[in-house]
Design a protein around this motif. Structure first.
Motif, PDB file in Angstrom:
ATOM      1  N   GLU A 171       0.817  -1.214   0.000  1.00  0.00           N
ATOM      2  CA  GLU A 171       0.000   0.000   0.000  1.00  0.00           C
ATOM      3  C   GLU A 171       0.854   1.269   0.000  1.00  0.00           C
ATOM      4  O   GLU A 171       0.490   2.272  -0.611  1.00  0.00           O
ATOM      5  N   VAL A 172       2.006   1.223   0.659  1.00  0.00           N
ATOM      6  CA  VAL A 172       2.839   2.418   0.765  1.00  0.00           C
ATOM      7  C   VAL A 172       3.340   2.868  -0.613  1.00  0.00           C
ATOM      8  O   VAL A 172       3.454   4.068  -0.875  1.00  0.00           O
ATOM      9  N   ASN A 173       3.607   1.933  -1.502  1.00  0.00           N
ATOM     10  CA  ASN A 173       4.066   2.300  -2.847  1.00  0.00           C
ATOM     11  C   ASN A 173       2.969   3.005  -3.635  1.00  0.00           C
ATOM     12  O   ASN A 173       3.216   4.010  -4.308  1.00  0.00           O
ATOM     13  N   THR A 174       1.744   2.484  -3.532  1.00  0.00           N
ATOM     14  CA  THR A 174       0.617   3.108  -4.223  1.00  0.00           C
ATOM     15  C   THR A 174       0.378   4.514  -3.682  1.00  0.00           C
ATOM     16  O   THR A 174       0.154   5.457  -4.441  1.00  0.00           O
ATOM     17  N   ARG A 175       0.437   4.655  -2.364  1.00  0.00           N
ATOM     18  CA  ARG A 175       0.250   5.968  -1.751  1.00  0.00           C
ATOM     19  C   ARG A 175       1.347   6.943  -2.178  1.00  0.00           C
ATOM     20  O   ARG A 175       1.096   8.118  -2.410  1.00  0.00           O
ATOM     21  N   PHE A 176       2.575   6.450  -2.283  1.00  0.00           N
ATOM     22  CA  PHE A 176       3.696   7.302  -2.695  1.00  0.00           C
ATOM     23  C   PHE A 176       3.487   7.813  -4.122  1.00  0.00           C
ATOM     24  O   PHE A 176       3.625   9.014  -4.384  1.00  0.00           O
ATOM     25  N   VAL A 177       3.138   6.910  -5.030  1.00  0.00           N
ATOM     26  CA  VAL A 177       2.929   7.311  -6.432  1.00  0.00           C
ATOM     27  C   VAL A 177       1.752   8.273  -6.532  1.00  0.00           C
ATOM     28  O   VAL A 177       1.825   9.294  -7.226  1.00  0.00           O
ATOM     29  N   TYR A 178       0.671   7.986  -5.814  1.00  0.00           N
ATOM     30  CA  TYR A 178      -0.494   8.879  -5.825  1.00  0.00           C
ATOM     31  C   TYR A 178      -0.136  10.251  -5.271  1.00  0.00           C
ATOM     32  O   TYR A 178      -0.533  11.274  -5.822  1.00  0.00           O
ATOM     33  N   GLY A 179       0.643  10.287  -4.211  1.00  0.00           N
ATOM     34  CA  GLY A 179       1.079  11.563  -3.641  1.00  0.00           C
ATOM     35  C   GLY A 179       1.939  12.357  -4.613  1.00  0.00           C
ATOM     36  O   GLY A 179       1.795  13.582  -4.728  1.00  0.00           O
ATOM     37  N   MET A 180       2.820  11.678  -5.312  1.00  0.00           N
ATOM     38  CA  MET A 180       3.661  12.373  -6.300  1.00  0.00           C
ATOM     39  C   MET A 180       2.796  12.948  -7.416  1.00  0.00           C
ATOM     40  O   MET A 180       3.033  14.055  -7.885  1.00  0.00           O
ATOM     41  N   ARG A 181       1.790  12.206  -7.852  1.00  0.00           N
ATOM     42  CA  ARG A 181       0.891  12.691  -8.905  1.00  0.00           C
ATOM     43  C   ARG A 181       0.053  13.862  -8.388  1.00  0.00           C
ATOM     44  O   ARG A 181      -0.242  14.790  -9.145  1.00  0.00           O
ATOM     45  N   GLN A 182      -0.329  13.826  -7.111  1.00  0.00           N
ATOM     46  CA  GLN A 182      -1.137  14.901  -6.529  1.00  0.00           C
ATOM     47  C   GLN A 182      -0.388  16.230  -6.558  1.00  0.00           C
ATOM     48  O   GLN A 182      -0.987  17.281  -6.741  1.00  0.00           O
ATOM     49  N   ILE A 183       0.913  16.194  -6.337  1.00  0.00           N
ATOM     50  CA  ILE A 183       1.693  17.447  -6.336  1.00  0.00           C
ATOM     51  C   ILE A 183       2.259  17.767  -7.716  1.00  0.00           C
ATOM     52  O   ILE A 183       3.004  18.722  -7.880  1.00  0.00           O
ATOM     53  N   GLY A 184       1.894  16.942  -8.698  1.00  0.00           N
ATOM     54  CA  GLY A 184       2.294  17.234 -10.077  1.00  0.00           C
ATOM     55  C   GLY A 184       3.717  16.834 -10.408  1.00  0.00           C
ATOM     56  O   GLY A 184       4.324  17.384 -11.316  1.00  0.00           O
ATOM     57  N   LYS A 185       4.264  15.885  -9.678  1.00  0.00           N
ATOM     58  CA  LYS A 185       5.641  15.441  -9.926  1.00  0.00           C
ATOM     59  C   LYS A 185       5.635  13.988 -10.354  1.00  0.00           C
ATOM     60  O   LYS A 185       4.678  13.263 -10.157  1.00  0.00           O
ATOM     61  N   GLY A 186       6.748  13.562 -10.912  1.00  0.00           N
ATOM     62  CA  GLY A 186       6.817  12.212 -11.433  1.00  0.00           C
ATOM     63  C   GLY A 186       7.933  11.395 -10.825  1.00  0.00           C
ATOM     64  O   GLY A 186       8.406  11.653  -9.718  1.00  0.00           O
TER      65      GLY A 186
END
Length: 188
Positions: A125-140
């Motif tokens: 779950e932590v990986n999914t949350r990390f990727v989602y968080g990066m997308r939320q702030i507009g970063k890749g």
């Protein structure tokens, strides 16, 4: 006399003496002010109760923790000295930000493993949350890679990051489609 300095008089800034609304309230404020800070005066007392209740709740969610500190604490409090040498703990494998740990006895068949993150459909779950968080702030990926390097965290590979992005995209598309259908049905 050409070299004589001339005094330039600067205009004095007028002092603020208040306006109609500040003059009315200034008498009330001085009468009700206490020794508490201004932020304490702004926050109602019921927030204090909510904060105290929040602090009593059990710990949940993700934390960044130094594994050496965690294992020192676990072995110092849970295992006596004679067992510490028998049960070494080590990291078995990693998948992005998730680590799998093993405690194994050197003298018998005892073996116990655990993961640093909950898994949903065999995916941390932590990986999914990390990727989602990066997308939320507009970063890749590259910014996430640098962030993990700066924080001395394990990193997701480019392939794993892209897989998580694709999974998130399909879920977000599905939810947005359902939301639009619901909104359209409410109009008619």
């Amino acid at each position: 006399m050409g070299n004589a300095k001339r005094r330039v008089s600067a205009k004095r800034k007028r002092q603020f003496r208040g306006n109609g609304s500040t003059i009315k309230h200034s008498k009330n404020i001085s009468a009700t002010s206490t020794n508490a800070s201004s932020s304490k005066n702004k926050i109602p007392a019921f927030f204090d109760e909510e904060i105290a209740e929040y602090q009593r709740k059990p710990l949940t969610g993700n934390r960044i923790i130094d594994m050496e500190v965690l294992f020192k604490f676990v072995f110092a409090t849970l295992l006596p000295k004679m067992f510490r040498r028998r049960y070494p703990a080590f990291e078995d494998s990693t998948y992005g930000l998730c680590s799998n740990f093993v405690i194994r006895c050197k003298h018998c068949d005892f073996y116990s493993g655990f993961s640093s993150s909950k898994k949903t459909l065999n995916c941390p779950e932590v990986n999914t949350r990390f990727v989602y968080g990066m997308r939320q702030i507009g970063k890749g990926f590259s910014v996430g890679f640098k962030l993990c390097g700066t924080l001395n965290l394990p990193r997701l590979s480019k392939t794993a990051y892209t897989n998580h992005e694709n999974k998130l995209m399909s879920v977000i598309s599905e939810v947005s489609e359902l939301s639009m259908q619901k909104a359209a049905s409410e109009l008619f």
